[in-house]
Design a protein around this motif. Structure first.
Motif, PDB file in Angstrom:
ATOM      1  N   ALA A   1      -9.922  -6.580  14.796  1.00 62.19           N
ATOM      2  CA  ALA A   1     -10.356  -5.443  13.969  1.00 62.19           C
ATOM      3  C   ALA A   1     -11.816  -5.596  13.564  1.00 62.19           C
ATOM      4  O   ALA A   1     -12.584  -4.620  13.569  1.00 62.19           O
ATOM      5  N   GLY A   2     -12.219  -6.829  13.210  1.00 58.39           N
ATOM      6  CA  GLY A   2     -13.614  -7.063  12.860  1.00 58.39           C
ATOM      7  C   GLY A   2     -14.538  -6.845  14.042  1.00 58.39           C
ATOM      8  O   GLY A   2     -15.608  -6.238  13.913  1.00 58.39           O
ATOM      9  N   LEU A   3     -14.133  -7.331  15.206  1.00 57.67           N
ATOM     10  CA  LEU A   3     -14.933  -7.132  16.422  1.00 57.67           C
ATOM     11  C   LEU A   3     -15.000  -5.651  16.801  1.00 57.67           C
ATOM     12  O   LEU A   3     -16.037  -5.177  17.282  1.00 57.67           O
ATOM     13  N   ARG A   4     -13.936  -4.915  16.547  1.00 55.02           N
ATOM     14  CA  ARG A   4     -13.931  -3.474  16.821  1.00 55.02           C
ATOM     15  C   ARG A   4     -14.928  -2.766  15.901  1.00 55.02           C
ATOM     16  O   ARG A   4     -15.660  -1.854  16.324  1.00 55.02           O
TER      17      ARG A   4
ATOM     18  N   ALA B   1     -17.735  -4.183  25.201  1.00 58.72           N
ATOM     19  CA  ALA B   1     -17.084  -5.329  24.564  1.00 58.72           C
ATOM     20  C   ALA B   1     -15.618  -4.994  24.309  1.00 58.72           C
ATOM     21  O   ALA B   1     -15.299  -3.915  23.815  1.00 58.72           O
ATOM     22  N   ASP B   2     -14.723  -5.900  24.641  1.00 55.76           N
ATOM     23  CA  ASP B   2     -13.287  -5.705  24.454  1.00 55.76           C
ATOM     24  C   ASP B   2     -12.841  -6.540  23.255  1.00 55.76           C
ATOM     25  O   ASP B   2     -12.702  -7.765  23.364  1.00 55.76           O
ATOM     26  N   PRO B   3     -12.628  -5.922  22.084  1.00 50.11           N
ATOM     27  CA  PRO B   3     -12.296  -6.688  20.877  1.00 50.11           C
ATOM     28  C   PRO B   3     -11.051  -7.561  21.032  1.00 50.11           C
ATOM     29  O   PRO B   3     -11.021  -8.684  20.533  1.00 50.11           O
TER      30      PRO B   3
ATOM     31  N   SER C   1       2.431 -14.644  12.902  1.00 46.29           N
ATOM     32  CA  SER C   1       1.276 -15.018  12.091  1.00 46.29           C
ATOM     33  C   SER C   1       0.022 -15.171  12.941  1.00 46.29           C
ATOM     34  O   SER C   1      -1.057 -14.708  12.564  1.00 46.29           O
ATOM     35  N   PHE C   2       0.174 -15.805  14.101  1.00 48.56           N
ATOM     36  CA  PHE C   2      -0.973 -15.918  15.010  1.00 48.56           C
ATOM     37  C   PHE C   2      -1.413 -14.526  15.470  1.00 48.56           C
ATOM     38  O   PHE C   2      -2.619 -14.265  15.610  1.00 48.56           O
ATOM     39  N   ALA C   3      -0.455 -13.639  15.720  1.00 52.33           N
ATOM     40  CA  ALA C   3      -0.797 -12.281  16.150  1.00 52.33           C
ATOM     41  C   ALA C   3      -1.572 -11.548  15.060  1.00 52.33           C
ATOM     42  O   ALA C   3      -2.544 -10.832  15.345  1.00 52.33           O
ATOM     43  N   GLU C   4      -1.158 -11.732  13.796  1.00 53.64           N
ATOM     44  CA  GLU C   4      -1.885 -11.071  12.711  1.00 53.64           C
ATOM     45  C   GLU C   4      -3.288 -11.661  12.555  1.00 53.64           C
ATOM     46  O   GLU C   4      -4.263 -10.925  12.347  1.00 53.64           O
TER      47      GLU C   4
ATOM     48  N   GLN D   1     -11.259  -9.457   6.653  1.00 56.37           N
ATOM     49  CA  GLN D   1     -10.938  -8.045   6.432  1.00 56.37           C
ATOM     50  C   GLN D   1     -12.172  -7.153   6.395  1.00 56.37           C
ATOM     51  O   GLN D   1     -12.082  -5.967   6.705  1.00 56.37           O
ATOM     52  N   ARG D   2     -13.316  -7.706   6.013  1.00 54.05           N
ATOM     53  CA  ARG D   2     -14.553  -6.916   5.957  1.00 54.05           C
ATOM     54  C   ARG D   2     -15.556  -7.343   7.023  1.00 54.05           C
ATOM     55  O   ARG D   2     -16.726  -6.964   6.975  1.00 54.05           O
ATOM     56  N   LEU D   3     -15.102  -8.114   7.985  1.00 55.23           N
ATOM     57  CA  LEU D   3     -15.997  -8.601   9.046  1.00 55.23           C
ATOM     58  C   LEU D   3     -16.607  -7.429   9.818  1.00 55.23           C
ATOM     59  O   LEU D   3     -15.896  -6.564  10.312  1.00 55.23           O
ATOM     60  N   LYS D   4     -17.946  -7.418   9.909  1.00 60.96           N
ATOM     61  CA  LYS D   4     -18.602  -6.345  10.658  1.00 60.96           C
ATOM     62  C   LYS D   4     -19.948  -6.778  11.233  1.00 60.96           C
ATOM     63  O   LYS D   4     -20.747  -5.936  11.656  1.00 60.96           O
ATOM     64  N   SER D   5     -20.221  -8.099  11.246  1.00 63.93           N
ATOM     65  CA  SER D   5     -21.494  -8.568  11.771  1.00 63.93           C
ATOM     66  C   SER D   5     -21.324  -9.933  12.420  1.00 63.93           C
ATOM     67  O   SER D   5     -20.380 -10.668  12.135  1.00 63.93           O
ATOM     68  N   LEU D   6     -22.263 -10.270  13.283  1.00 61.81           N
ATOM     69  CA  LEU D   6     -22.264 -11.600  13.892  1.00 61.81           C
ATOM     70  C   LEU D   6     -22.480 -12.672  12.829  1.00 61.81           C
ATOM     71  O   LEU D   6     -21.908 -13.768  12.915  1.00 61.81           O
ATOM     72  N   ARG D   7     -23.276 -12.357  11.829  1.00 57.52           N
ATOM     73  CA  ARG D   7     -23.489 -13.314  10.746  1.00 57.52           C
ATOM     74  C   ARG D   7     -22.172 -13.597  10.019  1.00 57.52           C
ATOM     75  O   ARG D   7     -21.889 -14.744   9.659  1.00 57.52           O
ATOM     76  N   GLY D   8     -21.373 -12.559   9.829  1.00 56.64           N
ATOM     77  CA  GLY D   8     -20.071 -12.745   9.198  1.00 56.64           C
ATOM     78  C   GLY D   8     -19.148 -13.596  10.049  1.00 56.64           C
ATOM     79  O   GLY D   8     -18.368 -14.402   9.529  1.00 56.64           O
TER      80      GLY D   8
END
Length: 206
Positions: free
Chosen positions: A145-148, A160-162, A135-138, A84-91
């Motif tokens: 969302a994180g990649l976006r 980049a296409d999230p 569930s897979f879709a979510e 939910q808070r993903l915003k980096s490659l490290r994450g």
């Protein structure tokens, strides 16, 4: 026919019995498979009588759907915590590492809790299939969302296409689970995820 209205009127003791049955069935179906798990297996593992089992589930199909609902809730709750808070490659690497560590606890055996059920139920139970598909879709949507956020924050290039990257990561993950299960070795899962992560990295800005 399922009885969600009855579940809402359960006594605390009844709710505990139902939860014990579902937990036992979920573990058996994960280890043995859905089709190989019998109601007698579930009764023995949950220490419940036949009357208790049928008081909560009229047949195996209803129990399977309850297991699917419980497993999807469990997996998605775990994935929300990571993504939910993903915003980096490290994450993204931390997400990969957590999945690999968890699967390594059983040397890759049994695969993904959702993927294993999907492979058995997709052609047998349309209601269960639909729940698993959602569930897979979510799960994929959490990745997208994180990649976006990474793209919008300048971590990834504008091209980049999230959604496509998220689909690739999910495909690598599920394929990795399957290969690890077959080999009973988590290494194929590591390789599949690392190659997918390398593809994501190819879009980084610096």
């Amino acid at each position: 026919m399922s009885r969600p209205e009855n579940a809402r009127r359960l006594t605390p003791r009844g709710a505990a019995t139902r939860a014990r049955i579902v937990a036992a069935a979920a573990e058996l179906m994960y280890v043995k498979g859905v089709n190989a798990t019998t109601l007698d297996d579930v009764r023995a593992a949950s220490n419940t009588s036949k009357s208790q089992l049928y008081n909560h589930f009229q047949d195996k199909a209803e129990l399977v759907r309850a297991v699917v609902a419980a497993r999807t809730a469990q997996v998605l709750d775990r994935e929300r915590g990571h993504l939910q808070r993903l915003k980096s490659l490290r994450g993204l690497v931390r997400w990969r590492d957590a999945l690999v560590r968890h699967n390594a606890l059983r040397s890759g055996a049994y695969g993904c809790a959702l993927g294993s059920m999907a492979s058995e139920l997709a052609d047998q139970d349309d209601q269960a299939r639909a729940t698993l598909a959602a569930s897979f879709a979510e799960w994929e949507g959490l990745l997208a969302a994180g990649l976006r956020r990474m793209r919008d924050g300048g971590v990834l290039r504008p091209d980049a296409d999230p959604e496509r990257l998220a689909t690739g990561l999910m495909a690598a993950l599920q394929g990795g689970y399957l290969l690890a299960e077959t080999a009973q070795d988590v290494r194929p899962m590591e390789i599949a995820l690392d190659m997918a992560l390398d593809h994501v990295r190819s879009f980084r800005t610096a």
